[in-house]
Design a protein around this motif. Structure first.
Motif, PDB file in Angstrom:
ATOM      1  N   SER A 173       2.751  15.442  -7.039  1.00 24.73           N
ATOM      2  CA  SER A 173       1.637  14.887  -6.633  1.00 24.73           C
ATOM      3  C   SER A 173       0.400  15.617  -7.588  1.00 24.73           C
ATOM      4  O   SER A 173      -0.756  15.168  -7.372  1.00 24.73           O
ATOM      5  CB  SER A 173       1.327  15.075  -5.315  1.00 24.73           C
ATOM      6  OG  SER A 173       2.126  14.553  -4.431  1.00 24.73           O
TER       7      SER A 173
ATOM      8  N   LYS B 176       0.860   7.753  -0.670  1.00 23.74           N
ATOM      9  CA  LYS B 176       1.961   7.663   0.432  1.00 23.74           C
ATOM     10  C   LYS B 176       2.046   8.205   1.715  1.00 23.74           C
ATOM     11  O   LYS B 176       2.521   8.021   2.738  1.00 23.74           O
ATOM     12  CB  LYS B 176       3.252   7.823  -0.502  1.00 23.74           C
ATOM     13  CG  LYS B 176       3.640   6.478  -1.417  1.00 23.74           C
ATOM     14  CD  LYS B 176       4.920   6.942  -2.031  1.00 23.74           C
ATOM     15  CE  LYS B 176       6.191   6.567  -0.953  1.00 23.74           C
ATOM     16  NZ  LYS B 176       6.458   5.192  -1.004  1.00 23.74           N
TER      17      LYS B 176
ATOM     18  N   ASN C  78       3.080   1.380  -0.312  1.00 21.57           N
ATOM     19  CA  ASN C  78       4.369   1.644  -0.327  1.00 21.57           C
ATOM     20  C   ASN C  78       4.722   2.099  -1.932  1.00 21.57           C
ATOM     21  O   ASN C  78       5.946   2.527  -1.928  1.00 21.57           O
ATOM     22  CB  ASN C  78       5.023   0.520   0.297  1.00 21.57           C
ATOM     23  CG  ASN C  78       4.645   0.387   1.532  1.00 21.57           C
ATOM     24  OD1 ASN C  78       4.287   1.336   2.380  1.00 21.57           O
ATOM     25  ND2 ASN C  78       4.393  -1.082   1.766  1.00 21.57           N
TER      26      ASN C  78
ATOM     27  N   ARG D 156       9.480   1.446  -4.008  1.00 20.98           N
ATOM     28  CA  ARG D 156       9.287   2.460  -3.039  1.00 20.98           C
ATOM     29  C   ARG D 156       9.640   3.847  -3.370  1.00 20.98           C
ATOM     30  O   ARG D 156       9.076   4.779  -2.852  1.00 20.98           O
ATOM     31  CB  ARG D 156       9.689   1.916  -1.719  1.00 20.98           C
ATOM     32  CG  ARG D 156       9.044   0.402  -1.381  1.00 20.98           C
ATOM     33  CD  ARG D 156      10.124   0.084  -0.018  1.00 20.98           C
ATOM     34  NE  ARG D 156       9.506  -1.045   0.427  1.00 20.98           N
ATOM     35  CZ  ARG D 156       8.838  -1.652   1.281  1.00 20.98           C
ATOM     36  NH1 ARG D 156       8.154  -0.646   1.873  1.00 20.98           N
ATOM     37  NH2 ARG D 156       8.462  -2.887   1.682  1.00 20.98           N
ATOM     38  N   SER D 157      10.661   3.774  -3.832  1.00 17.13           N
ATOM     39  CA  SER D 157      11.095   5.297  -4.421  1.00 17.13           C
ATOM     40  C   SER D 157      11.770   5.174  -5.743  1.00 17.13           C
ATOM     41  O   SER D 157      11.052   4.497  -6.727  1.00 17.13           O
ATOM     42  CB  SER D 157      12.672   5.432  -3.533  1.00 17.13           C
ATOM     43  OG  SER D 157      13.440   4.372  -3.964  1.00 17.13           O
TER      44      SER D 157
ATOM     45  N   GLY E  95       2.144   7.148  -5.477  1.00 17.91           N
ATOM     46  CA  GLY E  95       2.450   7.977  -4.636  1.00 17.91           C
ATOM     47  C   GLY E  95       1.626   8.947  -4.253  1.00 17.91           C
ATOM     48  O   GLY E  95       0.464   8.701  -4.357  1.00 17.91           O
TER      49      GLY E  95
ATOM     50  N   LEU F 199       5.823   3.729  -5.207  1.00 18.72           N
ATOM     51  CA  LEU F 199       5.873   5.105  -6.160  1.00 18.72           C
ATOM     52  C   LEU F 199       5.700   4.830  -7.682  1.00 18.72           C
ATOM     53  O   LEU F 199       5.043   5.253  -8.222  1.00 18.72           O
ATOM     54  CB  LEU F 199       7.014   5.860  -5.900  1.00 18.72           C
ATOM     55  CG  LEU F 199       7.242   7.207  -6.284  1.00 18.72           C
ATOM     56  CD1 LEU F 199       6.352   8.173  -5.941  1.00 18.72           C
ATOM     57  CD2 LEU F 199       8.642   7.464  -6.147  1.00 18.72           C
TER      58      LEU F 199
ATOM     59  N   LYS G   1      -2.864   9.473  -6.925  1.00 17.69           N
ATOM     60  CA  LYS G   1      -1.957  10.510  -6.325  1.00 17.69           C
ATOM     61  C   LYS G   1      -2.453  11.618  -5.825  1.00 17.69           C
ATOM     62  O   LYS G   1      -1.784  12.409  -4.792  1.00 17.69           O
ATOM     63  CB  LYS G   1      -0.881  10.971  -7.537  1.00 17.69           C
ATOM     64  CG  LYS G   1      -0.123  10.023  -8.185  1.00 17.69           C
ATOM     65  CD  LYS G   1       0.971  10.449  -9.199  1.00 17.69           C
ATOM     66  CE  LYS G   1       1.932  11.291  -8.832  1.00 17.69           C
ATOM     67  NZ  LYS G   1       2.669  11.557  -9.748  1.00 17.69           N
TER      68      LYS G   1
END
Length: 451
Positions: free
Chosen positions: A248, A372, A383, A334-335, A368, A385, A151
């Motif tokens: 992050s 990302k 991709n 991804r989210s 992420g 998270l 991250k």
């Protein structure tokens, strides 16, 4: 000789191969190159040969090491495939550093222990994996990720500034992020599918300052059984979703072992401005509310990047079997994961295998951040998270043939169920997937996970 080499070189044997005795039958050629020129000459003079490249030997599918047996190439029992060459890269394990420009160069046979020690001595940091004997090049070329550092530092492939690779006809290519045309395409493709592109003989990485890591530590919760673990895990995942995944500045990893002890690791970076103990207080409160005891609690046990990077070396070294049998799978989103996905992790992903295979564990990670935001690599990891893997492990000498089959049936059922969850990417990580699964399992993997 090949059987002994396989046992020494492979950290584990695939669960899909654990009941296969054919691997003791026959041998193929093993070569130990000492230079890029050695590799180039060998490939140029063996155009028809299949080539497997081995560094750390940690692939859960034994992708390269299994090639030392003729059956791995699809031959029947009476045939010896003497046209397969295995390159054991152990003699190309140099690690050199240029402190002025904060770059470190590794040979094709280098491992994370070597890289971590050199980085630390130079005051640097990289997003490496947690296994000390894992091969650096193989991990980087096959979509490696770093749950502890990604991250803040991105993926290791995103930090490659130079690559030396020998392609099939023996041509040596020196590639950088600035390479254009076919060379640019090759550089990009290698950072996710590198094992299929050629033999990587060296990589150079751009280090970050070690001060990018601030502190880290663990809370250990002894749940005792799945019934007690589930309500606490539900709360812990909600904390990850609400407080860790959106930022992050820190990462969180939940590790669940076979007695349902949960080790919750937190890593805080130089961008984190809150009080670390106050930040994770909710996890302590959740353990108390669920009546599960906290048996260890120290948010400052990792005072340096190197202490965090090396924290699992002894644990991993203690995972042994005769042989150690292992299967890896992963899922991710991804989210932010929906509550339905989190329920699937709790109810299904943490499956019965975790007790049938007593060296198993589940890892649930926050990814992420810089990963990302950085360059888009041809790896599903870039991709993700939210990420969860299962590492199904046991001592092969203590589990019957019938029990081995039962474990694999349980695992394959879970993977099939995971693929029915529309939100999930499944087996999208080259370093956390099982490429030797039965065709009916592999064929159902969704291609969009990789892009």
């Amino acid at each position: 000789m090949s059987a002994n080499w396989f046992k020494e070189k492979s950290w584990s044997i695939s669960g899909n191969k654990a009941n296969d005795s054919k691997h003791l039958a026959s041998t193929n050629t093993i070569i130990y190159p000492k230079s890029t020129q050695d590799v180039a000459e060998l490939l140029a003079s063996n155009q028809e040969a299949a080539v497997a490249v081995v560094c750390g030997g940690h692939s859960s599918s034994n992708v390269a090491t299994w090639a030392c047996f003729s059956e791995a190439a699809g031959k029947d029992d009476s045939c010896q495939d003497d046209n397969t060459i295995i390159l054991d890269m152990k003699n190309m394990a140099s690690v050199t550093v240029d402190k002025k420009i904060m770059e470190v160069t590794v040979g094709g046979g280098s491992t994370f222990r070597q890289l971590a020690q050199v980085c630390a001595d130079a005051g640097g940091a990289l997003p490496i994996g947690t296994g000390d004997t894992v091969g650096v090049c193989g991990y980087t070329m096959n979509g490696g990720l770093s749950g502890y550092f990604g991250k803040r530092l991105g993926m290791l492939g995103q930090r490659v500034v130079h690559m030396e690779i020998v392609i099939a006809d023996g041509t040596v290519k020196n590639l950088t992020p600035e390479s254009s045309g076919e060379d640019g395409n090759l550089f990009h493709a290698c950072l996710g599918a590198g094992s299929a592109m050629g033999v990587v003989t060296s990589l150079t990485f751009k280090m970050e300052a070690a001060a990018s890591f601030s502190t880290g530590g663990s809370i250990v919760v002894a749940c005792g059984n799945k019934t007690s673990a589930e309500p606490f895990l539900k709360r812990a995942l909600q904390f990850m979703k609400g407080s860790v995944l959106p930022t992050s500045s820190c990462s969180m990893e939940i590790v669940i072992v076979t007695d349902f002890t949960m080790i919750i690791n937190f890593m805080f970076y130089d961008t984190f401005t809150e009080n670390t103990s106050s930040f994770i207080q909710q996890v302590r409160d959740d353990a108390k509310a669920c009546n599960v005891p906290i048996v260890a609690d120290d948010m400052t046990s990792f005072k340096t990047w190197f202490e965090a990077a090396s924290s699992l070396w002894d644990v991993i070294a203690g995972l042994k079997g005769d042989p150690l049998v292992r299967v890896d799978h992963c899922i991710g989103t991804r989210s932010l994961p929906s509550d339905e996905v989190l329920d699937f992790v709790i109810d299904t992903w943490v499956g019965d295998y975790i007790q049938k295979a007593p060296l198993s564990l589940v890892e649930i990670r926050s990814l992420g951040g810089v990963t990302k935001e950085g360059s888009a690599l041809p790896s599903g990891n870039v991709n993700a998270l939210f990420f969860a893997d299962m590492i199904v492990s046991y001592d092969g000498s203590s589990v019957s043939s019938q029990e081995k089959s039962s474990i694999m049936e349980d695992v394959h059922r879970i993977i099939v169920d995971a693929k029915k969850q529309g939100e999930l990417m499944v087996d999208f990580s080259g370093t956390h997937s099982q490429s030797d699964d039965p065709p009916e399992i592999i064929s159902k993997k969704r291609k969009e996970c990789f892009f």
